[in-house]
Scaffold this active site. Structure first.
Site, PDB file in Angstrom:
ATOM      1  N   LYS A   1       0.861  -1.189   0.000  1.00  0.00           N
ATOM      2  CA  LYS A   1       0.000   0.000   0.000  1.00  0.00           C
ATOM      3  C   LYS A   1       0.892   1.232   0.000  1.00  0.00           C
ATOM      4  CE  LYS A   1      -1.693   2.742   2.881  1.00  0.00           C
ATOM      5  NZ  LYS A   1      -1.545   4.000   2.127  1.00  0.00           N
TER       6      LYS A   1
ATOM      7  N   GLU B   1      11.698   1.958   8.741  1.00  0.00           N
ATOM      8  CA  GLU B   1      12.564   3.093   8.404  1.00  0.00           C
ATOM      9  C   GLU B   1      11.742   4.337   8.698  1.00  0.00           C
ATOM     10  OE1 GLU B   1      14.167   2.744   4.447  1.00  0.00           O
ATOM     11  OE2 GLU B   1      15.393   1.046   5.042  1.00  0.00           O
TER      12      GLU B   1
ATOM     13  N   CYS C   1      14.213  11.640   3.897  1.00  0.00           N
ATOM     14  CA  CYS C   1      14.451  11.350   5.320  1.00  0.00           C
ATOM     15  C   CYS C   1      15.901  11.567   5.704  1.00  0.00           C
ATOM     16  CB  CYS C   1      14.047   9.914   5.618  1.00  0.00           C
ATOM     17  SG  CYS C   1      14.983   8.748   4.610  1.00  0.00           S
TER      18      CYS C   1
ATOM     19  N   GLU D   1      11.299  16.756  13.860  1.00  0.00           N
ATOM     20  CA  GLU D   1      11.453  16.617  12.405  1.00  0.00           C
ATOM     21  C   GLU D   1      10.465  17.557  11.710  1.00  0.00           C
ATOM     22  OE1 GLU D   1       9.828  13.160  10.290  1.00  0.00           O
ATOM     23  OE2 GLU D   1      11.742  12.971   9.267  1.00  0.00           O
TER      24      GLU D   1
HETATM   25  P1  NAD Z   1       3.328   8.614   7.094  1.00  0.00           P
HETATM   26  O1  NAD Z   1       3.830   7.854   8.255  1.00  0.00           O
HETATM   27  O2  NAD Z   1       2.285   9.645   7.307  1.00  0.00           O
HETATM   28  O3  NAD Z   1       2.703   7.626   5.996  1.00  0.00           O
HETATM   29  C1  NAD Z   1       3.462   6.574   5.448  1.00  0.00           C
HETATM   30  C2  NAD Z   1       2.532   5.459   5.010  1.00  0.00           C
HETATM   31  O4  NAD Z   1       1.886   4.905   6.158  1.00  0.00           O
HETATM   32  C3  NAD Z   1       1.415   5.902   4.080  1.00  0.00           C
HETATM   33  O5  NAD Z   1       1.238   4.905   3.093  1.00  0.00           O
HETATM   34  C4  NAD Z   1       0.199   5.978   5.003  1.00  0.00           C
HETATM   35  O6  NAD Z   1      -1.020   5.773   4.355  1.00  0.00           O
HETATM   36  C5  NAD Z   1       0.494   4.827   5.946  1.00  0.00           C
HETATM   37  N1  NAD Z   1      -0.140   4.917   7.256  1.00  0.00           N
HETATM   38  C6  NAD Z   1      -0.415   6.037   7.979  1.00  0.00           C
HETATM   39  N2  NAD Z   1      -0.986   5.696   9.155  1.00  0.00           N
HETATM   40  C7  NAD Z   1      -1.073   4.345   9.190  1.00  0.00           C
HETATM   41  C8  NAD Z   1      -1.555   3.407  10.133  1.00  0.00           C
HETATM   42  N3  NAD Z   1      -2.058   3.784  11.305  1.00  0.00           N
HETATM   43  N4  NAD Z   1      -1.483   2.097   9.832  1.00  0.00           N
HETATM   44  C9  NAD Z   1      -0.956   1.678   8.661  1.00  0.00           C
HETATM   45  N5  NAD Z   1      -0.479   2.526   7.706  1.00  0.00           N
HETATM   46  C10 NAD Z   1      -0.526   3.848   7.975  1.00  0.00           C
HETATM   47  O7  NAD Z   1       4.616   9.209   6.388  1.00  0.00           O
HETATM   48  P2  NAD Z   1       4.682  10.208   5.150  1.00  0.00           P
HETATM   49  O8  NAD Z   1       4.162  11.535   5.591  1.00  0.00           O
HETATM   50  O9  NAD Z   1       4.081   9.539   3.977  1.00  0.00           O
HETATM   51  O10 NAD Z   1       6.263  10.296   4.903  1.00  0.00           O
HETATM   52  C11 NAD Z   1       7.094  11.203   5.544  1.00  0.00           C
HETATM   53  C12 NAD Z   1       7.764  10.568   6.743  1.00  0.00           C
HETATM   54  O11 NAD Z   1       8.446   9.386   6.341  1.00  0.00           O
HETATM   55  C13 NAD Z   1       8.825  11.425   7.395  1.00  0.00           C
HETATM   56  O12 NAD Z   1       8.725  11.301   8.789  1.00  0.00           O
HETATM   57  C14 NAD Z   1      10.131  10.816   6.913  1.00  0.00           C
HETATM   58  O13 NAD Z   1      11.238  11.051   7.736  1.00  0.00           O
HETATM   59  C15 NAD Z   1       9.773   9.381   6.863  1.00  0.00           C
HETATM   60  N6  NAD Z   1      10.649   8.649   5.952  1.00  0.00           N
HETATM   61  C16 NAD Z   1      11.631   7.851   6.466  1.00  0.00           C
HETATM   62  C17 NAD Z   1      12.491   7.169   5.621  1.00  0.00           C
HETATM   63  C18 NAD Z   1      13.606   6.285   6.123  1.00  0.00           C
HETATM   64  O14 NAD Z   1      14.218   5.591   5.311  1.00  0.00           O
HETATM   65  N7  NAD Z   1      13.927   6.279   7.407  1.00  0.00           N
HETATM   66  C19 NAD Z   1      12.332   7.301   4.252  1.00  0.00           C
HETATM   67  C20 NAD Z   1      11.331   8.128   3.768  1.00  0.00           C
HETATM   68  C21 NAD Z   1      10.478   8.806   4.626  1.00  0.00           C
HETATM   69  O1  6OD Z   2      18.385   5.094  -0.614  1.00  0.00           O
HETATM   70  C1  6OD Z   2      17.669   4.312   0.014  1.00  0.00           C
HETATM   71  O2  6OD Z   2      17.787   3.090  -0.065  1.00  0.00           O
HETATM   72  C2  6OD Z   2      16.639   4.838   0.894  1.00  0.00           C
HETATM   73  N1  6OD Z   2      15.951   3.916   1.605  1.00  0.00           N
HETATM   74  C3  6OD Z   2      16.421   6.153   0.984  1.00  0.00           C
HETATM   75  C4  6OD Z   2      15.485   6.716   1.854  1.00  0.00           C
HETATM   76  C5  6OD Z   2      15.222   8.025   1.773  1.00  0.00           C
HETATM   77  C6  6OD Z   2      14.239   8.622   2.584  1.00  0.00           C
HETATM   78  O3  6OD Z   2      13.533   9.524   2.269  1.00  0.00           O
END
Ligand code: NAD
Ligand code: 6OD
Length: 469
Positions: free
Chosen positions: A170, A246, A280, A373
């Protein structure tokens, strides 16, 4: 959507918005609970069918066909990614879509490189041969965010399929398009029905939660906010479902006075403002050794003011969140060196969700702007005096995803990097990726590591067989 090998729609839909100008560009189906159940059943069925017994060679060939299928429709993938995220086209062309192709190619190769362990045991209990075999976890739920939609989805789907699991994915409700294209590619690649299923919809109280709380899901791979990770972990706890997370970050850059000044300024500009800070790994805290602090702030501020061609925030809601931090920073006593508001383009983009690249100084380490963040094009710059202080400041965070260290002193680089509490430390570079390396965070930034063998380890479990000889 794509379930049990066929394409699906839903009665409920919600609008898809172009963040560049705020226009409605489509409708997205919202998967009802029954369809989530059907997708999980289809995945379970695939494991009992040809997918579950497919040889490593055939699985690897299937992954290669998927990679080739994305490459063959490169333009469609780029157009869709750009339309739904608003990111610069060059970024989608050089990072997102090529990386998605690489993710499938890398795991097609890694399947062959995989080795299991064998031990010849001689003990008072007898002599035995211990060997391990790896088996897939089963039905894997993949939940991904909007910032690098295809890159992050394929980063999990490729190793999950490589390890022999069946996937129910999803993607973010804000960016469903490239996932839908991926389903078409996977269909054309001839994967058995149910091996890969795609659902669209929201998270909490909707398709995301239906999936992560599903008793028939055997593992969850999630990328997104730390708070969402907590909610998913609570849902997973009921069935002790393993998770790979992640999550968010508040990444630090440490710039030492002996750094190559130009490289450090350009590198920090890139690490703070690429994709308008919506990666991220982006830097939100910059610590600069005092002798070069003033000059560094001036150079970074000047270049941030000149940035052009950057994309919008993903949504009006996210733009409002980022702007609320710009206001909070001022209330907390920050000096705004660059940006701090909304750009005025004088065209359609003014209806979109842009904010200015922003450089702040003058906040204490207790300020919320320095601790939370923001996930936008903003960084706070503060001085430090000693190496120990730099490490202490970097580690003064609830998060620990990535850090950058800028120095020409080799000994210092090797001393400092392992002391920084982060899963990834880049020295004199940023976001330089090798897909074989462990990727993930410590503290609130995640659980587990993905990449190379680490992903294959998560998506499979070893069974030890002990044979008396
Ligand atoms: P989000 O957590 O709002 O949503 C991510 C996904 O989770 C979406 O598909 C959403 O529909 C789903 N989701 C939301 N609530 C849920 C629940 N209760 N149960 C199941 N699924 C649920 O994140 P976002 O706003 O889409 O992305 C931004 C965030 O992601 C930032 O905090 C960023 O740091 C983080 N991020 C981390 C990494 C990493 O590699 N560590 C990479 C990319 C983004
Ligand atoms: O480069 C990657 O493999 C990775 N997971 C990047 C994540 C970026 C976050 O926004």
């Amino acid at each position: 959507m794509y379930v049990a090998g066929s394409f699906r729609w839903a009665d409920d839909t919600f609008p898809l918005i172009d963040p560049t100008d705020g226009a409605v560009i489509g409708a997205v189906p919202e998967a009802p609970r029954e369809l989530v159940d059907e997708a999980v059943r289809a995945a379970r069925g695939a494991l009992a069918g040809p997918w579950g017994s497919m040889s490593v060679g055939d699985r690897s060939a299937a992954l290669r066909r998927i990679a080739d299928g994305i490459a063959a429709r490169f333009g469609d993938f780029v157009d869709t990614e750009v339309r739904e995220t608003g990111k610069p086209r060059a970024l989608a062309e050089t990072m997102d879509i090529p990386r998605a192709i690489d993710n499938f190619r890398a795991y097609a190769d890694l399947l062959y490189a995989r080795r299991d362990s064998t031990f010849h045991t001689v003990s008072p209990q007898g002599e035995a041969l211990n060997y391990t075999v790896r088996r897939p976890l089963g039905v894997v739920a993949v939940i991904s965010p909007w910032n690098l939609p295809l890159l992050l989805l394929s980063w999990k789907v490729a190793p999950a399929l490589a390890a022999g699991n069946a996937v129910v994915a999803k993607p973010s409700e804000e960016t469903p398009g490239t996932a839908a294209l991926l389903a078409e590619v996977i269909h054309e690649a001839g994967l058995p029905p149910g091996a890969f299923n795609l659902l669209h919809g929201h998270g909490a109280g909707a398709a995301g939660e239906f999936l992560t709380s599903h008793p028939e899901v055997d593992a969850i791979a999630f990328t997104g906010e730390s708070a969402t990770g907590s909610a998913i972990m609570r849902a997973a706890a009921d069935h002790v479902t393993p998770v790979s997370f992640e999550l968010g970050g508040k990444n630090a850059a440490l710039v030492f006075a002996d750094a190559d000044f130009e490289a450090a300024v350009e590198g920090t500009l890139r690490s703070a403002f690429t994709h308008s800070g919506q990666i991220c790994l982006c830097t939100e805290r910059v610590y600069v050794e005092r002798p070069i602090y003033d000059e560094f702030v001036a150079a970074l501020g000047e270049r941030a003011r000149k940035l052009a061609g950057y994309g919008p925030m993903i949504s009006a809601q996210h733009r409002d969140k980022v702007l609320s931090y710009y206001r909070l920073a001022v209330e907390e006593g920050a000096t705004v060196v660059a940006g701090g508001g909304i750009p005025d383009f004088g065209d359609d983009r003014d209806q979109g969700f842009h904010v200015e690249p922003t450089v702040l100084t003058g906040l204490p380490s207790t300020a919320r702007t320095v601790r939370e963040e923001i996930f936008g094009p903003v960084c706070h710059v503060a001085p430090f005096d000693t190496e120990d202080e730099a490490v202490r400041l970097a580690n003064d965070s609830a998060y620990g995803l990535a850090a950058t260290v800028w120095t020409t002193n080799l000994s210092r680089a090797h001393r400092v990097a392992p002391r920084v509490e982060a899963g990834i430390v880049w020295v004199n570079c940023w976001n330089l990726r090798d897909l074989r390396t462990p990727f993930g965070g410590v503290k609130a930034s995640g659980i587990g590591r993905e990449g190379g063998e680490y992903s294959l380890d998560f998506f499979s479990e070893p069974v030890n067989v002990c044979v008396r000889i």
